[in-house]
Design a protein around this motif. Structure first.
Motif, PDB file in Angstrom:
ATOM      1  N   HIS A 140       0.814  -1.214   0.000  1.00 48.81           N
ATOM      2  CA  HIS A 140       0.000   0.000   0.000  1.00 48.81           C
ATOM      3  C   HIS A 140       0.848   1.264   0.000  1.00 48.81           C
ATOM      4  O   HIS A 140       0.310   2.364  -0.134  1.00 48.81           O
ATOM      5  N   ARG A 189      -0.574  -8.408  -3.983  1.00 53.75           N
ATOM      6  CA  ARG A 189      -0.278  -8.289  -2.548  1.00 53.75           C
ATOM      7  C   ARG A 189      -1.294  -7.390  -1.833  1.00 53.75           C
ATOM      8  O   ARG A 189      -1.598  -7.612  -0.671  1.00 53.75           O
ATOM      9  N   ARG A 190      -1.807  -6.390  -2.520  1.00 54.07           N
ATOM     10  CA  ARG A 190      -2.828  -5.537  -1.894  1.00 54.07           C
ATOM     11  C   ARG A 190      -4.102  -6.324  -1.580  1.00 54.07           C
ATOM     12  O   ARG A 190      -4.810  -5.995  -0.646  1.00 54.07           O
ATOM     13  N   LYS A 191      -4.356  -7.357  -2.362  1.00 53.35           N
ATOM     14  CA  LYS A 191      -5.543  -8.187  -2.114  1.00 53.35           C
ATOM     15  C   LYS A 191      -5.340  -9.090  -0.902  1.00 53.35           C
ATOM     16  O   LYS A 191      -6.315  -9.419  -0.221  1.00 53.35           O
ATOM     17  N   VAL A 193      -2.884  -8.568   1.660  1.00 53.85           N
ATOM     18  CA  VAL A 193      -2.362  -7.873   2.832  1.00 53.85           C
ATOM     19  C   VAL A 193      -3.339  -6.783   3.241  1.00 53.85           C
ATOM     20  O   VAL A 193      -3.619  -5.864   2.464  1.00 53.85           O
ATOM     21  N   CYS A 194      -3.848  -6.880   4.429  1.00 52.57           N
ATOM     22  CA  CYS A 194      -4.760  -5.848   4.946  1.00 52.57           C
ATOM     23  C   CYS A 194      -3.945  -4.658   5.425  1.00 52.57           C
ATOM     24  O   CYS A 194      -2.842  -4.810   5.929  1.00 52.57           O
ATOM     25  N   VAL A 195      -4.535  -3.480   5.301  1.00 55.96           N
ATOM     26  CA  VAL A 195      -3.863  -2.257   5.741  1.00 55.96           C
ATOM     27  C   VAL A 195      -3.840  -2.208   7.258  1.00 55.96           C
ATOM     28  O   VAL A 195      -4.713  -2.551   7.960  1.00 55.96           O
TER      29      VAL A 195
END
Length: 195
Positions: A140, A189-191, A193-195
């Motif tokens: 992110h 990876r954005r899908k 890995v949660c922010v």
């Protein structure tokens, strides 16, 4: 291809360079994007040298976007350092950086634009190493539109070349492919890995 069309493609590539870099620089200044300083130092150095090698290999106006990009990339390296964007340096980052530096004298001793571009393209691709490592861990913190525009910019730079050879086409083609890989990886990876 008509020289006015080559000039048009070069102009579009330069415009895309600014369209990509201006928001990217603003994002750095706002603290949203945190570029890895080693990657940008490597990219700035190699891009400027490739620009001169492309000119020597008769790349003509197709080399101009690379020259503009080299100047701005060097500025971003300085900005990344000043803003302490990402100065976390791992052993792997040092490996990429030292490999890049070790490759530069090879070009100097060959004095051949072909070998300059081959070596510096390899060095530039090594520069993606720290950014790929960081983007994998912190997807992110990367700017997807920037790398998408950069991929398009290199496509137009390829179209603008006045002479096609390995020496003139390898660098923009390789950087486009590296940007594509980074875009795919960051999107994936954005899908996961949660922010």
């Amino acid at each position: 291809m008509d020289s006015s069309l080559k000039l048009f493609f070069s102009g579009v590539a330069i415009l895309l360079t600014f369209v990509a870099f201006v928001p990217y620089i603003r994002s750095i200044l706002a603290g949203i994007t945190k570029p890895h300083v080693f990657s940008w130092v490597i990219w700035g150095t190699t891009t400027v040298i490739v620009f001169f090698a492309q000119l020597e290999a008769k790349g003509g106006i197709g080399a101009w976007p690379i020259g503009v990009s080299g100047a701005i990339t060097t500025f971003i390296a300085a900005l990344a350092f000043i803003k302490c964007s990402d100065i976390s340096i791992t052993r792997t980052d040092w490996l990429f950086f030292l490999s890049a530096l070790a490759s530069l004298p090879f070009w100097y001793f060959t004095s051949d634009p072909l070998w300059a571009v081959v070596v510096l393209t390899a060095v530039d691709l090594l520069g993606f190493g720290p950014t790929i490592r960081k983007a994998y861990d912190f997807p992110h913190e990367e700017n997807i539109p920037f790398f998408l525009l950069f991929m398009a910019r290199n496509t137009f730079a390829l179209l603008a070349l006045e002479s096609y050879s390995v020496a003139t086409a390898l660098f923009p083609l390789s950087v486009s492919c590296a940007c594509l890989f980074l875009l795919i990886m960051v999107s994936y990876r954005r899908k996961v890995v949660c922010v």
